[in-house]
Scaffold this active site. Structure first.
Site, PDB file in Angstrom:
ATOM      1  CB  ILE A 106      21.899 163.873  21.868  1.00 46.46           C
ATOM      2  CG1 ILE A 106      22.906 163.357  20.813  1.00 46.46           C
ATOM      3  CG2 ILE A 106      21.805 165.385  21.819  1.00 46.46           C
ATOM      4  CD1 ILE A 106      22.470 163.592  19.367  1.00 46.46           C
ATOM      5  CB  SER A 125      19.245 164.980  11.743  1.00 50.87           C
ATOM      6  OG  SER A 125      20.199 164.210  11.048  1.00 50.87           O
ATOM      7  CE1 TYR A 150      15.823 160.780  12.483  1.00 52.21           C
ATOM      8  CE2 TYR A 150      17.493 161.230  10.809  1.00 52.21           C
ATOM      9  CZ  TYR A 150      17.078 161.258  12.133  1.00 52.21           C
ATOM     10  OH  TYR A 150      17.919 161.763  13.102  1.00 52.21           O
ATOM     11  CE  LYS A 195      15.379 164.030  13.684  1.00 53.63           C
ATOM     12  NZ  LYS A 195      15.274 164.472  15.070  1.00 53.63           N
ATOM     13  CB  THR A 246      23.892 158.055  20.522  1.00 58.28           C
ATOM     14  OG1 THR A 246      23.238 158.093  19.245  1.00 58.28           O
ATOM     15  CG2 THR A 246      24.337 159.451  20.900  1.00 58.28           C
TER      16      THR A 246
HETATM   17  P1  NAP Z   1      19.715 157.530  21.596  1.00 58.05           P
HETATM   18  O1  NAP Z   1      21.075 157.518  22.181  1.00 58.05           O
HETATM   19  O2  NAP Z   1      19.174 156.288  20.984  1.00 58.05           O
HETATM   20  O3  NAP Z   1      18.707 158.066  22.717  1.00 58.05           O
HETATM   21  C1  NAP Z   1      17.356 158.232  22.414  1.00 58.05           C
HETATM   22  C2  NAP Z   1      16.618 158.669  23.670  1.00 58.05           C
HETATM   23  O4  NAP Z   1      15.287 158.999  23.331  1.00 58.05           O
HETATM   24  C3  NAP Z   1      16.547 157.590  24.716  1.00 58.05           C
HETATM   25  O5  NAP Z   1      16.566 158.190  25.984  1.00 58.05           O
HETATM   26  C4  NAP Z   1      15.195 156.921  24.455  1.00 58.05           C
HETATM   27  O6  NAP Z   1      14.778 156.290  25.659  1.00 58.05           O
HETATM   28  C5  NAP Z   1      14.365 158.157  24.061  1.00 58.05           C
HETATM   29  N1  NAP Z   1      13.237 157.934  23.153  1.00 58.05           N
HETATM   30  C6  NAP Z   1      13.185 157.226  22.017  1.00 58.05           C
HETATM   31  N2  NAP Z   1      11.960 157.294  21.473  1.00 58.05           N
HETATM   32  C7  NAP Z   1      11.216 158.085  22.278  1.00 58.05           C
HETATM   33  C8  NAP Z   1       9.873 158.536  22.265  1.00 58.05           C
HETATM   34  N3  NAP Z   1       9.013 158.192  21.305  1.00 58.05           N
HETATM   35  N4  NAP Z   1       9.455 159.343  23.262  1.00 58.05           N
HETATM   36  C9  NAP Z   1      10.285 159.701  24.247  1.00 58.05           C
HETATM   37  N5  NAP Z   1      11.568 159.291  24.333  1.00 58.05           N
HETATM   38  C10 NAP Z   1      12.025 158.497  23.352  1.00 58.05           C
HETATM   39  O7  NAP Z   1      19.570 158.629  20.425  1.00 58.05           O
HETATM   40  P2  NAP Z   1      20.376 159.982  20.158  1.00 58.05           P
HETATM   41  O8  NAP Z   1      21.436 159.702  19.170  1.00 58.05           O
HETATM   42  O9  NAP Z   1      20.728 160.649  21.428  1.00 58.05           O
HETATM   43  O10 NAP Z   1      19.257 160.814  19.369  1.00 58.05           O
HETATM   44  C11 NAP Z   1      18.528 161.822  19.963  1.00 58.05           C
HETATM   45  C12 NAP Z   1      18.028 162.777  18.891  1.00 58.05           C
HETATM   46  O11 NAP Z   1      19.123 163.279  18.141  1.00 58.05           O
HETATM   47  C13 NAP Z   1      17.041 162.191  17.884  1.00 58.05           C
HETATM   48  O12 NAP Z   1      16.022 163.141  17.631  1.00 58.05           O
HETATM   49  C14 NAP Z   1      17.872 162.019  16.622  1.00 58.05           C
HETATM   50  O13 NAP Z   1      17.107 162.131  15.460  1.00 58.05           O
HETATM   51  C15 NAP Z   1      18.848 163.176  16.761  1.00 58.05           C
HETATM   52  N6  NAP Z   1      20.105 162.993  16.021  1.00 58.05           N
HETATM   53  C16 NAP Z   1      21.013 162.050  16.410  1.00 58.05           C
HETATM   54  C17 NAP Z   1      22.195 161.922  15.679  1.00 58.05           C
HETATM   55  C18 NAP Z   1      23.264 160.932  16.041  1.00 58.05           C
HETATM   56  O14 NAP Z   1      24.215 160.790  15.256  1.00 58.05           O
HETATM   57  N7  NAP Z   1      23.194 160.270  17.166  1.00 58.05           N
HETATM   58  C19 NAP Z   1      22.427 162.748  14.569  1.00 58.05           C
HETATM   59  C20 NAP Z   1      21.463 163.666  14.226  1.00 58.05           C
HETATM   60  C21 NAP Z   1      20.308 163.800  14.951  1.00 58.05           C
HETATM   61  P3  NAP Z   1      13.608 155.175  25.700  1.00 58.05           P
HETATM   62  O15 NAP Z   1      14.072 154.033  24.877  1.00 58.05           O
HETATM   63  O16 NAP Z   1      13.452 154.858  27.170  1.00 58.05           O
HETATM   64  O17 NAP Z   1      12.390 155.846  25.140  1.00 58.05           O
END
Ligand code: NAP
Length: 355
Positions: free
Chosen positions: A122, A247, A260, A264, A295
């Site tokens: 995202i 979330s 978690y 959120k 993701t």
């Molecule tokens: P993702 O595809 O796993 O990407 C996570 C990103 O965050 C990566 O660039 C990772 O890179 C970085 N990251 C992880 N831990 C970190 C930290 N402590 N400090 C800085 N960077 C960090 O995850 P995503 O699905 O895009 O999720 C992003 C956000 O959306 C999260 O807050 C999650 O709770 C929220 N969200 C996601 C979903 C979903 O369905 N995907 C739904 C609701 C909410 P590195 O490994 O290099 O750090």
């Protein structure tokens, strides 16, 4: 060589030009240049090559092919360097600096956005969209190779992007992110806090203090601590926007997501409180609330057919969300069109759990 391979598209050669200049940034900082916009006063040999290729009639097919082969070899070498992490700046600055003199186009033209957790998923889609809409974007995440890869990919698209390592839970990383954005971009207009973790699947009562601390540190405290450092600089710009990322679990907790869910839900409250505190400073604070977005983070949910089927049946969701589904909203919330919107949490989930 078949004739079809002999014709190298100009866009490919443009990518070569970009990468060659990225490599240039591995050398001393004094020689760093903005990469993706080539000014008339600085016409490097590769740009001349591009121009000559576009005016192909002046060259024989053989000459063009030879030059293209050479450019491709350079490009592959550059990609290999990025891959091996040889472009690292000692302070974690990835690739090169953004030129402040460049005139961007778009609704966010020449504004500066810092996006945490933006090398994948995202956050990456948001960084790309903000840059496509004209902003200079600073991407960041924990791993240098991810930062390098994301910056290289976006710069290849001609976007104004730079990056640095920032684990949002680490004070020294946050400090460096702020310093770098200020030094290279001259100010900050938008902060988008995407980084979030869920290191444990389990019940709230069964969670150790250590895991509680980790989840709350990264998901809840880090946006506040980062913002407190950026705020004086955002204030100077006259108007700013902060976007937190919550979330659907905030509204509809899943039993296996325990702490978690709590972190959120707390972000929704944080959005309200910060929006009140920052309204007098003309800084809007809003919250993106994604549903299930495809993701790495959500693999466990959408790859489990039973879970996903139940979700679709219950909510009549037609498809899984894509990271890009979240990006346009963030760009809008940063734009002047949203200057009278603050304290809102907006669900992007293919349905709405709110009244
Ligand atoms: P993702 O595809 O796993 O990407 C996570 C990103 O965050 C990566 O660039 C990772 O890179 C970085 N990251 C992880 N831990 C970190 C930290 N402590 N400090 C800085 N960077 C960090 O995850 P995503 O699905 O895009 O999720 C992003 C956000 O959306 C999260 O807050 C999650 O709770 C929220 N969200 C996601 C979903 C979903 O369905 N995907 C739904 C609701 C909410 P590195 O490994 O290099 O750090």
């Amino acid at each position: 060589m078949p004739a079809s391979e002999a014709c190298i598209p100009a866009s490919l050669l443009a990518s070569c030009v970009t990468l060659v200049f990225q490599i240039g940034s591995a050398v001393p900082e004094s020689s760093l240049l903005s990469v993706h916009i080539l000014t008339p006063s600085f016409r490097p040999p590769m740009e001349e090559l591009l121009t000559r290729t576009q005016e192909r009639e002046e060259h024989s097919q053989g000459q063009v092919q030879q030059e293209a082969d050479q450019a491709m070899a350079t490009r592959l070498q550059a990609a290999a360097w990025v891959q091996r992490g040889q472009l690292h700046h000692p302070a974690g600055l990835s690739v090169q600096k953004i030129s402040r003199g460049i005139d961007q186009k778009g609704i966010l033209a020449n504004r500066v956005a810092v996006v945490t957790g933006s090398t994948n998923g995202i956050g990456f889609a948001i960084a790309r969209r903000l840059a496509q809409d004209g902003a200079h974007v600073v991407v960041s995440s924990r791993k240098q190779q991810n930062v390098d890869r994301a910056v290289a990919a976006l710069q290849e698209e001609g976007l104004s992007v730079m990056g640095t390592v920032c684990h949002v839970g680490k004070a020294e990383d946050r400090k460096r992110l702020v310093a770098m954005a200020l030094q290279h971009c001259g100010g900050i207009d938008f902060l988008v806090c995407v980084a979030g973790v869920n290191p444990l699947v389990g019940s709230t009562l069964g969670t150790s203090e250590q895991v509680w601390d980790k989840i709350l540190d990264v998901n809840l405290k880090s946006p506040v601590l980062l913002l407190s450092q950026l705020l004086p600089h955002m204030e100077k710009r006259g108007r700013g926007a902060v976007i937190l990322v919550s979330s659907l679990a905030a509204y509809m907790p899943r039993v296996e997501l325990g702490v978690y869910n709590v972190s959120k839900t707390a972000l929704l409250g944080l959005t309200k409180t910060l929006s009140l505190e920052l309204a007098p400073k003309n800084i809007q604070v809003n919250c993106l609330v994604p549903g299930i977005i495809k993701t790495d983070f959500s693999k466990l949910l959408y790859e489990n057919e039973a879970v996903w089927k139940k979700f679709m049946e219950y909510y009549w969701v037609k498809r899984i969300g894509q990271p890009e589904d979240c990006a346009g909203l963030v760009s809008f919330l940063c734009s002047p069109d949203a200057s009278y919107i603050t304290g809102e949490s907006i669900v992007v989930a293919g349905f709405s759990p709110r009244l």
